[in-house]
Each structure stands twice: as structure tokens, then as C-alpha cells.
Motif scaffolding. Structure first.
Motif, short mmCIF file in Angstrom:
data_model
loop_
_atom_site.label_atom_id
_atom_site.label_comp_id
_atom_site.label_asym_id
_atom_site.label_seq_id
_atom_site.Cartn_x
_atom_site.Cartn_y
_atom_site.Cartn_z
N ARG A 106 17.12 53.42 -87.42
CA ARG A 106 17.68 53.00 -88.71
C ARG A 106 19.18 52.73 -88.63
NH1 ARG A 106 14.93 55.25 -94.14
NH2 ARG A 106 12.76 54.82 -93.57
N SER A 107 19.85 53.41 -87.75
CA SER A 107 21.28 53.16 -87.58
C SER A 107 21.54 51.94 -86.72
CB SER A 107 21.96 54.39 -86.97
OG SER A 107 21.43 54.65 -85.67
N GLY A 108 20.53 51.47 -85.99
CA GLY A 108 20.69 50.33 -85.12
C GLY A 108 21.15 50.68 -83.74
N SER A 109 21.34 51.97 -83.44
CA SER A 109 21.84 52.38 -82.13
C SER A 109 21.11 53.64 -81.70
CB SER A 109 23.35 52.63 -82.17
OG SER A 109 23.81 53.18 -80.96
N ALA A 110 20.76 53.70 -80.39
CA ALA A 110 20.08 54.89 -79.87
C ALA A 110 21.00 56.10 -79.85
CB ALA A 110 19.55 54.61 -78.46
N GLU A 111 22.33 55.89 -79.75
CA GLU A 111 23.27 57.01 -79.73
C GLU A 111 23.32 57.74 -81.07
OE1 GLU A 111 23.81 54.11 -78.57
OE2 GLU A 111 24.22 54.40 -76.43
N GLY A 116 13.10 62.34 -84.72
CA GLY A 116 11.81 61.67 -84.72
C GLY A 116 11.88 60.19 -84.42
N GLU A 117 13.07 59.63 -84.19
CA GLU A 117 13.20 58.21 -83.88
C GLU A 117 13.23 58.01 -82.36
OE1 GLU A 117 15.61 56.51 -87.80
OE2 GLU A 117 16.64 56.72 -85.88
N PRO A 118 12.66 56.89 -81.90
CA PRO A 118 11.94 55.88 -82.68
C PRO A 118 10.51 56.32 -82.98
CG PRO A 118 11.99 55.23 -80.39
CD PRO A 118 12.77 56.51 -80.49
N ARG A 119 10.01 55.93 -84.12
CA ARG A 119 8.63 56.24 -84.48
C ARG A 119 7.66 55.37 -83.67
NH1 ARG A 119 8.21 56.09 -90.90
NH2 ARG A 119 9.62 54.27 -90.67
N THR A 120 6.43 55.81 -83.60
CA THR A 120 5.45 55.17 -82.73
C THR A 120 5.24 53.70 -83.08
OG1 THR A 120 4.29 57.29 -82.52
CG2 THR A 120 3.09 55.31 -81.84
N GLU A 121 5.13 53.39 -84.40
CA GLU A 121 4.84 52.00 -84.79
C GLU A 121 6.03 51.08 -84.57
OE1 GLU A 121 5.43 54.54 -88.54
OE2 GLU A 121 4.49 54.67 -86.57
N TYR A 122 7.23 51.66 -84.32
CA TYR A 122 8.41 50.82 -84.08
C TYR A 122 8.99 51.04 -82.68
CZ TYR A 122 8.12 50.69 -89.17
OH TYR A 122 7.66 50.54 -90.45
N GLY A 123 8.17 51.53 -81.77
CA GLY A 123 8.62 51.78 -80.43
C GLY A 123 8.87 50.50 -79.66
N PRO A 124 9.48 50.60 -78.50
CA PRO A 124 9.82 49.40 -77.72
C PRO A 124 8.60 48.67 -77.19
CG PRO A 124 10.34 51.40 -76.49
CD PRO A 124 9.98 51.84 -77.85
N GLY A 125 7.45 49.33 -77.10
CA GLY A 125 6.28 48.66 -76.58
C GLY A 125 5.52 47.85 -77.60
N GLU A 126 5.85 47.99 -78.88
CA GLU A 126 5.13 47.28 -79.92
C GLU A 126 5.68 45.86 -80.07
OE1 GLU A 126 2.55 48.33 -81.58
OE2 GLU A 126 2.56 50.33 -80.66
N SER A 127 4.79 44.95 -80.47
CA SER A 127 5.21 43.55 -80.68
C SER A 127 5.92 43.41 -82.02
CB SER A 127 3.98 42.63 -80.64
OG SER A 127 3.10 42.96 -81.71
N ALA A 128 6.60 42.29 -82.19
CA ALA A 128 7.33 42.06 -83.43
C ALA A 128 6.40 41.94 -84.61
CB ALA A 128 8.20 40.80 -83.29
N GLU A 129 5.24 41.28 -84.42
CA GLU A 129 4.30 41.13 -85.51
C GLU A 129 3.77 42.48 -85.96
OE1 GLU A 129 3.55 38.55 -87.27
OE2 GLU A 129 4.78 37.12 -86.12
N ALA A 130 3.53 43.36 -85.01
CA ALA A 130 3.05 44.70 -85.36
C ALA A 130 4.10 45.48 -86.14
CB ALA A 130 2.63 45.46 -84.10
N LYS A 131 5.35 45.31 -85.75
CA LYS A 131 6.43 46.00 -86.48
C LYS A 131 6.56 45.46 -87.90
CE LYS A 131 9.15 47.00 -82.31
NZ LYS A 131 10.44 46.79 -81.61
N TYR A 132 6.42 44.13 -88.04
CA TYR A 132 6.49 43.55 -89.38
C TYR A 132 5.37 44.09 -90.26
CZ TYR A 132 9.72 40.12 -87.34
OH TYR A 132 10.77 39.51 -86.71
N ALA A 133 4.17 44.15 -89.71
CA ALA A 133 3.03 44.63 -90.49
C ALA A 133 3.20 46.10 -90.85
CB ALA A 133 1.73 44.40 -89.71
N ALA A 134 3.69 46.92 -89.93
CA ALA A 134 3.89 48.34 -90.21
C ALA A 134 4.93 48.55 -91.32
CB ALA A 134 4.31 49.07 -88.94
#
Length: 709
Positions: A106-111, A116-134
Motif C-alpha cells: 500500500r505504501s508502494g515500497s517494500a521497505e 501481512g504484506e504482500p497479500r497472496t492475491e497481490y503477490g509478485p507471481g499473480e498476473s495483472a488481470e488477477a490483481k484487478y479482479a481481486a
């Protein structure tokens, strides 16, 4: 992502003087970096890189899309500053959701990751379409809305997430521009006329649109829509809401910035203007209330009033000359004035002197100043041949203000308002600034003579106005310091190091009116007044060298405010002499010409063989006592006693006016410490004693005097 920068090199195109050119070479020389440009015709020119980048003649033509100063949208600071607190919180929260879709945080930075971030549905392995839908399921919005948020955030940041509907502003009625411009044209035509109704303006607009464009060319708005259009046009050209006088004043405002001279020292600019006072006074000739006009001269730099002249009914050229005469030769200060209101004889403030005790003396009412430029309006009294000729001889420039532009003399206009609010409102006979502020019968309360009212204004100006700090008198080096006109005079003297003073005090006599009279063995006679003096010795039998309107006449300068003396210039020695009126010791003070005519009228009604000595003595006695002998004077004295009782009560609003010695003397109060009272019979106090008056006696006059008034 769009970029604000553009590369400048070989192949970069510019728009130079309206023509497209291309950079074909960059060269570094001893004079700086230079470029070689080639236009579409093959012509080559050489320019410095600085000229190409910073000149208004050149403009780069970028090859990629990016932000531009002429974009249709508002800039970021304008968009964000329009938001309320709740709207700002909503935008920031939406930006956190967008950053979580893009980065997983949510802050835009891993630092700065939260728990609990990143959450599973917004992890680096998910596609952009999946993130939009979530994110759409989480916020209960459509996927299309989330995609639009992401696109807006990438283009404009948080400002792109602001709702466009909230920034559109109030909706304007959709009316043809031709109808709107015609309505504004009709409103402008009514500027100098009486105030019309909105219905009349709408009907005339519709008729003019039909006559100009045809019956069906321009759609006519409904009545409600037309009223909303006029409400919007009211902000551009006021016509219905304010008074017609105020509307004309707004319409006369210059379109550009207000012109204003910049005075840098005392005496550089002298403002002169005349206004009709908002208070009635008594004319000493007819004992009737009259309107009076006040003419003043103000030094622009210091706001000091250097001349005051009160004239009945209307101002004449001689009154304007008398005001300039006071600038050269100020009036003496009153004997009851405080030391802070008295100017030294030489005009230099006491705080500037080393020997302060050497400045002790009667003092002056205002500082003597020789103006460099007069700022006047286009009235005939200000551009008379006498005044313009004298000013040209003395090197004084006359600069007329613009027609119907009172802002060119703004400081003196503000003085008139301050005088009304600070002094005139506290005086009987005050009638208000306009007809809507007028009392029921203000002329019935007027009992001040013109000379008394002028003395009050003179004293109030010296005691109150010159010593009160003004918001407009500031030093740019000390912005928080507010100075009074007297302090500003000291500041100007210290800043410039010098002031313009009369090189010869006798130059002031040239502003006075000239009277042509013959010289007799007993002296000079002007309007049945005889003047004598050492300056006339040996001239009674000599033929006059002047070819004036009077045979064998000589010129004499007369001050209308003080007829106890006149001034004569010897044509042989060129020296000025003062001639004194033979009855001047009886008056013991300056006496105006109007007051003497009034005194003669009273003496003729009382004595069988009156002369000026009896007339002046009787006039002074009537001014010092309360009751007169005629019916009119008894009514005036009765009203005076009633106003004294009213004004002796605690005053609210402006205590300074009632505390002036001249006002207290005119109201019958003695400003000096009172002596132990002597028991005597009480005077009549008006209708408070009506019950004690017997019918049929001499005092029956007082029973109905107030009703007659």
C-alpha cells in the motif's frame, strides 16, 4: 510513462519564428555552445544554444507525448487544493489500493511494508488481470473502474484519482452565446439610466436577438433559465443588486491596473479637491441653513493637510487661491491646541532639531510647503487663469486627474470620509452621506456658523487627524510600522534630507485676490473699510503707474478669511507692506468679510447712526452671549441651549470630536478650567420649563418656539 523532458541533439526539431527547423550540428566554441539549424527550404543558420532554449522566439517540438503547459486539465496543486478533508482522505485511501495493485504494498515500497504484506492475491507471481479482479471484489466495484484508476494514477498520480464530477464546478445553463452577449450588451446600455427590472432586460434581449439574427436562428431560453443567466452576468456587470450610483462607479473602473504616482518626499505632489460637506451650517448673512463646500490641499507623501477653506454653497477660484496661500503661509495654531498638534514656525519638526527649546513659540497649524506638482480635477476653479499663471511663475506644475476618476486623488477622498466619520457625525445638522441616510429634518438642528465649522475642522485635522496612525503610511523597510502624518513628515525629511519651503515668504501674496483702489490722505477704503499703514506714506498725491480698472487706482491684495489687514507692494522698492484696518483692535482676532457684513446688518437694526466699530463690538457681544433680541436669534439661542444639554451627555462612538476646544466653545462650554460659579438667576432651558410659564406674559414665545421651528 510520459516524461516532461525532451532530448536536444541532432535531429531535434524546433519552431523558430513560426517556421519548423531541425538541428543538424552542435558545436562548442569559445563564446559558448552553438547549434546549426536547417529549415524546410534547405537554408542553414547558426544560433547559440542559449538563444534556442530560452528565447520566446523558439519552441521545441517533442517527438514523444508528455505533459504540456497548455493542457486542458488543471495543474495538480489546483486540483488537490479544491478537496475537502473527507474528499482528500478518500483520494489517499484509493491511492493506497492502486499502489497495492501495482506493487503489492500500500505504501508502494517494500521497505515500508505493513504487517501481512504482500497479500497472496497481490503477490509478485499473480498476473495483472488477477490483481484487478481481486481489488474489484474487495472494493465492490467493476474491474473497468480499477483499470481506470490505475491508468489515471500512472498518468497524474494522486491528482488523477480525484472525481472529475467534483471539479466541474456549478453547472451553467446551456444558452446560446449570442443570446448571452446580447443580454450583456443590453445591461451595459442601462449603466447611466435608472435601474430596470430583469423582465425588461430579458424582453429587450429577445427582441434584439430576433431582429439581429432572425426569428429561429437563436434558441430562446425559458424565463427561469434567462433569470439564471442574468444572475451570472450580474457578476460581470452589476445592474440589479446595487444602487445605480454604485453601479456607475463600478462601470467606470479602468480595465487595466489603477494608475498611481509614487511620491518620494514631502512637497512633491499636492492634492487639491473640493467636496460638499454632509452637515448644515448657518450663513451669517441670512441666518439660514446652507450647504457648505470644503476645499483642502494635502501633501501626498505625508497626508498632511496644508490648507483648508470652507465656502458657502459653492467654491470659487478665490477659495482655491486662499488654500494655496495657506500652504505658503500657514495659519497660526490655536491657543488651546496641544503641543503635539502645533508645528514650529519654520516647519521643521521639533524631534529633528538639536535645540528643542529654540522652537518654543505660538506655532503653526500646518507645515509650510511649496508643492512641485498640483494634482487637481477639471473644475473651472482649479484651472483659472489667475491660479495657472501664478503656478507657472513659481515653477509649480499642474497635472489634472483623469475625467471622472476619483481614484487618482484617493488619499484626499479618504480624508473626506475620515472627516465625516470622525467629526461631522458628532455635530448637529449632520444629514448623512446620501439621501437614504438623511434624517427627518437635519436643517432644523444646524446652529454652527461657517467660520465656527471651519475652525472645528481646522482643529480636528491638527489635533486628531495629523496625530493618528494611518494604515497607508508605511515604510517598506518596516512593514509593520504604522505612522501618523506628522511622523511621516519627519520620516520624509530624514529620507530626503530636505523639504521645499518658500524661498520668499512674500510670494504667498500673489495667490490672494486683487482689489483696485485709490490712495487718499486718510488711507485706502475697501467696502467702507479704511486701512492705514506706513507703506502708504507719500503716495496719496502721486499718480498711479498702473492702468487698472480704477482711475489712478493701486492694487491691494485681500485675504477673504482675514479682512483686518491687506497687503500692498510698493512699485518703487518692490517691498510688501501690511495695512491695518482702523477697527482691527476692536475685534482682536481675524474677521472674515461675511462676518463684517452680518455685523453691519445687526448694527443698522439697533443703532440710528452705526459704524464699523459698533458693528464689530456688537457682533462679538452676540457671539459671546447666548440670547439675541430678534425672533430668529431667540429661536437659535433656544435650540442651542437644547443641543448643549443633549451634547453634555456621555457621547458614544467618537469622543475626540466633542473634546475639541473649538467644538466645546461653539456649544457654549469653556475648555479652560472653570472658576467658582457666581450665583445668578437660571436661564430658560426650553420646553423643560414650559409648566412654569404663565399665559399671556412675555415668555409666551417659548411655549410655541420649538413647534414653529
Amino acid at each position: 510513462m510520459s516524461r516532461a523532458g525532451a532530448r536536444v541533439g541532432v535531429g531535434t526539431r524546433f519552431r523558430y519564428d513560426g517556421e519548423i527547423v531541425e538541428v543538424v550540428e552542435l558545436a562548442a566554441t569559445t563564446a559558448g555552445n552553438e547549434v546549426v539549424l536547417k529549415d524546410g527550404h534547405g537554408c542553414v543558420r547558426r544560433l547559440s544554444l542559449k538563444e534556442l532554449l530560452f528565447s520566446d522566439r523558439a519552441e521545441i517540438v517533442p517527438d514523444q507525448a508528455g505533459p504540456s503547459a497548455d493542457d486542458a486539465g488543471e495543474i495538480t496543486s489546483v486540483v488537490l487544493s479544491q478537496l475537502r478533508d473527507d474528499e482528500r482522505r478518500k483520494v489517499l485511501e484509493r491511492a493506497q489500493h492502486v499502489r497495492e495493485v501495482l506493487t503489492g504494498y500500500r505504501s508502494g515500497s517494500a521497505e515500508l511494508a505493513r504487517a501481512g504484506e504482500p497479500r497472496t492475491e497481490y503477490g509478485p507471481g499473480e498476473s495483472a488481470e488477477a490483481k484487478y479482479a481481486a481489488k474489484a471484489r474487495e472494493l465492490e466495484v467493476s474491474v473497468r473502474s480499477v483499470k481506470q484508476w490505475v491508468a489515471d494514477f500512472r498518468r497524474d498520480g494522486e491528482a488523477g484519482l480525484v472525481s472529475k464530477r467534483g471539479l466541474s464546478g456549478p453547472t451553467q445553463p446551456s444558452v446560446d452565446d449570442r443570446w448571452v452577449e446580447t443580454a450583456l450588451e443590453v445591461m451595459v446600455e442601462h449603466t447611466g439610466q435608472s435601474k430596470p427590472s430583469r423582465t425588461l432586460v430579458i424582453e429587450r434581449t429577445r427582441a434584439r436577438v430576433v431582429a439581429r439574427f432572425g426569428p429561429d436562428a437563436v434558441p430562446q431560453p425559458s424565463r427561469a433559465t434567462a433569470f439564471r443567466v442574468l444572475e451570472g452576468l450580474e457578476r460581470r456587470h452589476p445592474l440589479f443588486r446595487l444602487s445605480t450610483k454604485r453601479n456607475r462607479d463600478i462601470a467606470d473602473r479602468p480595465e487595466g491596473p489603477y494608475g498611481k504616482l509614487r511620491p518620494t518626499r514631502p512637497g512633491e505632489y499636492l492634492l487639491m479637491d473640493t467636496t460638499r460637506l454632509d452637515v448644515f451650517a448657518f450663513d451669517p448673512l441670512t441666518l439660514k441653513w446652507v450647504q457648505a463646500e470644503l476645499t483642502v490641499a494635502m501633501d501626498w507623501y505625508t497626508r498632511c493637510i496644508t490648507g483648508i477653506r470652507l465656502a458657502p454653497v459653492s467654491t470659487k477660484a478665490v477659495d482655491v487661491s486662499a488654500v494655496l496661500f495657506q500652504s505658503f503661509r500657514p495659519r497660526p495654531a490655536g491657543r488651546d491646541w496641544p503641543r503635539s498638534a502645533v508645528w514650529p514656525e519654520h516647519g521643521i519638526p521639533r524631534t529633528v532639531l538639536v535645540d528643542v527649546e529654540g522652537a518654543v513659540g505660538p506655532g503653526l497649524a500646518s507645515p509650510p510647503l511649496v508643492p512641485e506638482t498640483l494634482i487637481v480635477d477639471h473644475g473651472k476653479v482649479f484651472v483659472s487663469e489667475h491660479l495657472t499663471s501664478v503656478c507657472r511663475r513659481m515653477g509649480i506644475s499642474i497635472q489634472p486627474a483623469r475625467l471622472r476618476t476619483g481614484r487618482d486623488k484617493g488619499p484626499v477622498e479618504r480624508y473626506f470620509r475620515t472627516l465625516r466619520e470622525g467629526l461631522l457625525e458628532a455635530l448637529p445638522g449632520y444629514k448623512g452621506p446620501d439621501i437614504h441616510s438623511r434624517g427627518e429634518a437635519p436643517e432644523d438642528d444646524a446652529f454652527f456658523f461657517l467660520d465656527e465649522l471651519e475652525a472645528m475642522i481646522q482643529e480636528w485635522t491638527a489635533v486628531v487627524y495629523h496625530c493618528r496612525p494611518h494604515a497607508s503610511l508605511v515604510d517598506p523597510g518596516v512593514p509593520g510600522l504604522r505612522m501618523s502624518p506628522a511622523k511621516m513628515f519627519e520620516h520624509g525629511l530624514a529620507r530626503a534630507g530636505w523639504i521645499e519651503v518658500p524661498r520668499d515668504k512674500d510670494l504667498a501674496f500673489e495667490f490672494l485676490a486683487t482689489k483696485w483702489r485709490t490712495i487718499q490722505h486718510y488711507g485706502v477704503e475697501i467696502d467702507r473699510r479704511r486701512y492705514r499703514g506706513p507703506g502708504l506714506k507719500g503716495l496719496s498725491g502721486i499718480r498711479s503707474p498702473y492702468d487698472g480698472p480704477v482711475t489712478n487706482g493701486w492694487p491691494f491684495q485681500v485675504d477673504p478669511d482675514d479682512i483686518t489687514r491687506i497687503y500692498f507692494r510698493d512699485p518703487a522698492t518692490r517691498a510688501w507692506h501690511t495695512l491695518t484696518w482702523e477697527h482691527a483692535p476692536v475685534a482682536g482676532m481675524p474677521l472674515s468679510e461675511d462676518a463684517l457684513v452680518f455685523a453691519r446688518k445687526l448694527a443698522a437694526a439697533k443703532y440710528r447712526y452705526p459704524d464699523d466699530r459698533l458693528a464689530v463690538a456688537d457682533l462679538l457681544e452676540r457671539w459671546n452671549l447666548g440670547l439675541g433680541t430678534t425672533l430668529t436669534e431667540r429661536r437659535i439661542a433656544l435650540r442651542l441651549s437644547r443641543e448643549q444639554a443633549a451634547l453634555n451627555l456621555p457621547r458614544i462612538g467618537e469622543p475626540e470630536a466633542s473634546a475639541l476646544p473649538s467644538v466645546r466653545r461653539a456649544l457654549g462650554e469653556d475648555p479652560r478650567p472653570a472658576e467658582p460659579p457666581v450665583p445668578e438667576q437660571p436661564l430658560e432651558a426650553g420646553d423643560d420649563d414650559e409648566a412654569d410659564l404663565g399665559p399671556g406674559g412675555e415668555d409666551d414665545f417659548y411655549a410655541d418656539a420649538l413647534e414653529d421651528v
